[in-house]
Design a protein around this motif. Structure first.
Motif, short mmCIF file in Angstrom:
data_model
loop_
_atom_site.label_atom_id
_atom_site.label_comp_id
_atom_site.label_asym_id
_atom_site.label_seq_id
_atom_site.Cartn_x
_atom_site.Cartn_y
_atom_site.Cartn_z
N ASN A 445 0.81 -1.22 0.00
CA ASN A 445 0.00 0.00 0.00
C ASN A 445 0.84 1.27 0.00
OD1 ASN A 445 -2.91 -0.73 0.12
ND2 ASN A 445 -2.26 -1.89 1.92
N GLY A 446 2.15 1.15 0.18
CA GLY A 446 3.02 2.32 0.17
C GLY A 446 4.29 2.06 -0.61
N PRO A 447 4.20 1.82 -1.92
CA PRO A 447 5.40 1.51 -2.71
C PRO A 447 6.35 2.70 -2.78
CG PRO A 447 3.54 1.87 -4.17
CD PRO A 447 2.99 1.85 -2.77
N LEU A 448 7.64 2.38 -2.89
CA LEU A 448 8.66 3.40 -3.11
C LEU A 448 9.10 3.34 -4.56
CD1 LEU A 448 10.85 2.66 0.06
CD2 LEU A 448 8.96 4.28 -0.16
N VAL A 449 9.47 4.47 -5.12
CA VAL A 449 9.95 4.53 -6.49
C VAL A 449 11.39 5.03 -6.46
CG1 VAL A 449 9.60 5.45 -8.80
CG2 VAL A 449 7.62 5.03 -7.32
N ILE A 450 12.32 4.17 -6.87
CA ILE A 450 13.72 4.56 -6.93
C ILE A 450 14.04 4.99 -8.36
CG2 ILE A 450 16.10 3.77 -6.69
CD1 ILE A 450 15.17 1.86 -4.54
N ALA A 451 14.50 6.21 -8.49
CA ALA A 451 14.86 6.75 -9.80
C ALA A 451 16.38 6.91 -9.85
CB ALA A 451 14.18 8.09 -10.03
N ALA A 489 16.51 5.18 -15.15
CA ALA A 489 15.82 3.95 -14.76
C ALA A 489 14.92 4.21 -13.56
CB ALA A 489 16.82 2.86 -14.41
N THR A 490 13.76 3.59 -13.55
CA THR A 490 12.86 3.66 -12.40
C THR A 490 12.48 2.24 -12.00
OG1 THR A 490 10.94 3.89 -13.85
CG2 THR A 490 11.91 5.92 -12.98
N VAL A 491 12.45 2.01 -10.72
CA VAL A 491 12.08 0.70 -10.21
C VAL A 491 11.19 0.89 -8.99
CG1 VAL A 491 14.22 0.56 -8.86
CG2 VAL A 491 12.92 -1.52 -9.31
N VAL A 492 10.06 0.20 -8.99
CA VAL A 492 9.11 0.26 -7.88
C VAL A 492 9.44 -0.86 -6.90
CG1 VAL A 492 6.68 0.14 -7.20
CG2 VAL A 492 7.33 1.24 -9.36
N VAL A 493 9.60 -0.50 -5.64
CA VAL A 493 9.92 -1.49 -4.61
C VAL A 493 8.87 -1.41 -3.52
CG1 VAL A 493 12.38 -1.34 -5.11
CG2 VAL A 493 11.43 0.06 -3.29
N PHE A 494 8.61 -2.56 -2.88
CA PHE A 494 7.56 -2.64 -1.87
C PHE A 494 8.18 -2.96 -0.52
CE2 PHE A 494 5.71 -3.77 -5.95
CZ PHE A 494 4.63 -2.90 -6.02
N PRO A 495 8.01 -2.09 0.48
CA PRO A 495 8.55 -2.37 1.81
C PRO A 495 7.80 -3.52 2.48
CG PRO A 495 8.02 -0.03 1.53
CD PRO A 495 7.38 -0.77 0.39
N THR A 496 8.38 -4.02 3.54
CA THR A 496 7.72 -5.09 4.32
C THR A 496 6.71 -4.52 5.30
OG1 THR A 496 9.50 -5.00 5.95
CG2 THR A 496 9.75 -6.59 4.16
N THR A 497 6.71 -3.21 5.50
CA THR A 497 5.84 -2.60 6.50
C THR A 497 4.94 -1.56 5.84
OG1 THR A 497 7.66 -1.07 6.99
CG2 THR A 497 7.40 -2.95 8.44
N ARG A 526 23.74 8.64 -10.04
CA ARG A 526 23.01 9.08 -8.84
C ARG A 526 21.66 8.39 -8.80
NH1 ARG A 526 19.74 13.98 -9.87
NH2 ARG A 526 19.74 14.44 -12.11
N ALA A 527 21.15 8.21 -7.59
CA ALA A 527 19.84 7.56 -7.39
C ALA A 527 19.14 8.20 -6.21
CB ALA A 527 20.01 6.06 -7.15
N HIS A 528 17.82 8.29 -6.32
CA HIS A 528 17.02 8.93 -5.29
C HIS A 528 15.78 8.10 -5.02
CE1 HIS A 528 19.55 12.47 -5.82
NE2 HIS A 528 19.34 12.37 -7.12
N VAL A 529 15.27 8.19 -3.79
CA VAL A 529 14.09 7.45 -3.38
C VAL A 529 12.90 8.38 -3.36
CG1 VAL A 529 13.04 6.00 -1.60
CG2 VAL A 529 15.52 5.95 -1.96
N GLY A 530 11.88 8.04 -4.16
CA GLY A 530 10.68 8.85 -4.22
C GLY A 530 9.43 8.03 -3.94
N GLY A 531 8.31 8.53 -4.40
CA GLY A 531 7.04 7.90 -4.08
C GLY A 531 6.34 8.66 -2.97
N ALA A 532 5.04 8.40 -2.80
CA ALA A 532 4.26 9.13 -1.81
C ALA A 532 4.78 8.94 -0.40
CB ALA A 532 2.79 8.70 -1.90
#
Length: 759
Positions: A445-451, A489-497, A526-532
């Protein structure tokens, strides 16, 4: 002088009431027409300059993946408890049809393809995060363009489709996502009505007259109409956050009715002294209008102080709310005296019912009433203040200890943003949230987007994905998308919490400080963590860092203004400390209710939630400004009595008792208005409503009626100590606290009659 200007303004409005009313009607009509013609919708841009999530958003936008637009999700499960998407052809065919119909909706750019993934095999669908491991839940993610190209009609089309397909397909269908957050009707309409009805009842009990009770309500409705319409026009040129209209309505109703109450009470006092209605209205605006202008200006300046947070959506939200407050101040000194002039001498008479309710004796003469107009201070309040003054030490220690104890929960304050999991089960967003958490895990329900921008280093992307997937806080990683034109590149990752948990914020921090730097190395990539979830975590950290700056700025401003008003050092210092105590206690109550769940069911809270990251800062700015209303109103009267008698004890008893009834009436109105918003569905609205109501209640009871008289008694004549050099520097009588009245003649004594002030 301000008093003379207000006298002319109020008297002129009272003599020509219908001109003023027509002018306000025209202003309201123009504001509404402008809102319809050029107004925009509110929009949440939870970003701020310099944040890592903001840099990720910039890369995502450059890559053109479409992830920068608005999204929604349709979550489905077979109605048959024994069926799965793996082995039941009927539910799989239903999923194909649903997916196709969603894709044909207006403005939909595309959808995920769980049905196609199932054709490739159940394992492929599970690895892609489209179907749960047990085959019971499937997610169709819907991609829209950015919010500026959408409207509530797009949400309506999606909801209508879901309603139709529920009746035609063997599927349980729930929906959620950003589209719902952006275009669902905000809370407020019912809450505003409840608040107005409660305020009307309190005003009737206070004044004993339907006419007197109706005038503040009418003024507040006029002001709120113009204010909210102006806010809508503002939304057409900048991103006004979605909470601003609700908060503006909440604060606007509270201060508008309060300010009208102050002026109306003084107007009735002058009527009782024999002034004609036009003169009484002018003198009421000249006296009570001064603290209204001062207090309203303080509220506006305090709210505008939110700019120190350097979070654009908070700055714009504060600006929008301050416009509503400013309009209420203008209405109090123009529209209200017009109403008073139109009502004439009827306001001098209390209705029989109201008189009986307030005095217990229906036939009590008007001159003997202890009504809100303050012809004579209520004997009960005088006895109470005298009692506190005779025992100042135990009352000061006891009240301060009570507020400090209420503040203790603040030590456990945790900021975040309530998500759909905190909504009532009656909402489809909550049911969709629960289905996703049940099927895929809470972090879905709260995915992160790494760009990431590899800057020519092709191998860095594989290292990055491997390092992220190996982190213990990451449950799964979706396939990477690489833009051919930019190489981003963008990759969607899902936390365990879940998004609300502190562990999610810890995972975000670990990815930024350890995982991504180790994978990238010292090269140009360079890479950054985004998403809501990342954006809200960043904003929460930014506001927490800037809150001390805002507190210091508001405290310093308030102290200096009160020194100027009351020509004292200790009175302003005491006021600042006591205001901090009441606000701290309100924060403590919020933590106990929303984080610990104490009494949450009473306001319809179904699950504990963190405190919304920006609410503590907003509440501080608003509450410190609002508390100045009562501070100025009460202490001005005490200062007047001290200058008249020279006796500190008498000044405290007379000043507090003369203002006690109107302060408690005003506080009851504010508490009623704010509590009406505390029962809204949205947890953020609940927090604003409960936090404001709690602070105002504490401020008007424990602080004003116990701590203020107790501490002022203990300080004695030193209350009014001011160094001689500072006394020479400060200007005299900024709001009429120098013991004179610059209104001029016109009281019952004519030119030589007593000078009247409202301190």
């Amino acid at each position: 002088m301000l008093s003379k200007a207000l006298l002319r303004l109020g008297a002129g409005a009272a003599r020509h009431p219908w001109r003023v009313v027509v002018a306000w009607l025209v202003a309201a009509a123009l504001a509404v027409l402008a809102a319809i013609a050029v107004g925009g919708r509110t929009a949440d841009s939870m970003t701020a300059p310099g944040l890592d999530s903001g840099r990720a958003a910039e890369l995502i936008e450059r890559a053109g993946t479409g992830q920068e637009g608005m999204t929604a999700q349709v979550v489905v499960a077979p109605l048959d408890g024994g069926a799965t998407f793996f082995g039941d052809d009927g539910v799989r065919a239903a999923l194909v049809r649903l997916q196709a119909e969603v894709g044909r909706l207006p403005h939909v750019l595309g959808t995920s393809d769980p049905a196609g993934a199932l054709e490739a095999g159940g394992d492929a669908a599970v690895r892609g995060g489209l179907v749960s491991a047990d085959g019971r839940v499937a997610v169709v993610r819907v991609q829209y363009p950015d919010q500026s190209r959408l409207s509530a009609e797009d949400l309506g089309a999606l909801v209508d489709l879901g309603d139709r397909l529920r009746a035609e397909l063997p599927l349980r269908i729930e929906m959620g996502g950003g589209l719902f957050y952006a275009f669902s009707d905000p809370d407020g309409g019912v809450s505003e009505l409840i608040g107005l009805l409660a305020a009307a009842a309190i005003l009737f009990l206070a004044f004993g007259s339907f006419v007197a009770a109706a005038l503040p309500i009418g003024m507040a409705v006029f002001g709120l109409t113009v204010g909210v319409a102006t806010m809508t026009v503002l939304a057409g040129v900048m991103d006004v956050p979605t909470f601003a209209p609700v908060l503006g309505s909440m604060v606007g109703l509270g201060v508008g009715i309060d300010y009208a109450l102050f002026v109306l009470a003084r107007h009735r006092e002058y009527l009782a002294r024999g002034c004609d209605p036009h003169e009484a209205a002018g003198r009421a605006v000249a006296t009570a209008g001064r603290p209204v202008v001062f207090a309203g200006g303080t509220v506006v300046v305090s709210i505008l102080g939110l700019a120190v947070a350097n979070v654009p959506f908070m700055t714009v939200g504060g600006f929008a709310v301050s416009i509503v407050v400013l309009i209420m101040v203008v209405a109090s000194v123009t529209l209200l005296p017009a109403f008073l002039g139109a009502a004439g001498a009827r306001l001098a008479r209390a209705g029989r019912i109201g008189r009986a309710l307030r005095t217990g004796r229906p036939g009590r003469p008007a001159g003997q009433r202890d009504g809100v107009a303050g012809a004579a201070p209520a004997a009960g309040w005088r006895r109470w203040i005298g009692h506190v003054g005779r025992h100042p030490v135990p009352y000061a220690i006891g009240a301060a200890g009570l507020l400090l104890a209420a503040t203790l929960p603040v030590l456990g304050l945790r900021v975040g943003l309530p998500d759909d999991g905190s909504l009532p089960h009656s909402r489809t967003e909550r049911r969709a949230y629960d289905l996703v958490a049940e099927g895929f895990g809470p972090g879905t329900n709260g995915p992160l987007v790494i760009a990431a921008d590899p800057a020519g280093d092709a191998g860095v992307l594989d290292r990055l994905v491997g390092a992220v997937a190996a982190d213990p806080g990451i449950a799964s990683v979706a396939p990477m998308h690489v833009d051919r034109a930019t190489g981003i590149a963008t990759v969607v990752v899902f936390p365990t919490t879940s998004p609300q948990e502190r562990a999610t914020a810890d995972t975000i921090a670990r990815l930024r400080t350890d995982v991504l730097p180790s994978a990238i190395g010292h090269g140009p990539a360079r890479a950054h963590v985004g998403g809501a979830a990342a954006s809200l975590s960043d904003v929460g950290r930014r506001t927490s860092q800037r809150l001390p700056v805002l507190v210091a700025a508001v405290l310093a401003m308030s102290f200096l203004l009160l020194v100027l008003v009351f020509r004292s050092i200790l009175v302003p210092l005491k006021a600042v400390v006591l205001n901090l105590l009441s606000i701290g206690a309100a924060y403590g109550v919020m933590v106990a209710v929303f984080q610990w769940g104490w009494g949450g069911a009473l306001i319809g809270l179904e699950a504990t939630v963190p405190i919304v990251s920006f609410i503590p800062m907003f509440l501080f700015a608003i509450l410190f400004g609002l508390s100045m209303d009562y501070e100025v109103f009460l202490l001005s009267r005490v200062r007047e009595e001290y200058l008249r008698t020279g006796d500190n004890g008498t000044a405290i008893v007379e000043g507090v008792s003369r203002t006690a009834r109107i302060i408690t009436s005003a506080a009851l109105i504010m508490v009623a208005v704010f509590l009406s918003f505390a029962v809204a569905e949205d947890p953020s609205t609940k927090m604003f409503g409960l936090g404001l109501a709690t602070a105002i209640f504490i401020d008007a009871t424990v602080v004003r009626m116990v701590l203020v008289p107790a501490t002022m008694t203990l300080l004695g004549r030193t209350n009014w100590w001011l160094p001689k050099w500072l006394d020479r520097v400060l200007p005299r009588g900024p709001v009429g606290t120098d013991g004179t009245d610059d209104i001029g003649a016109g009281s019952e004594g004519g030119a030589s009659g007593p000078r009247l002030v409202d301190r």
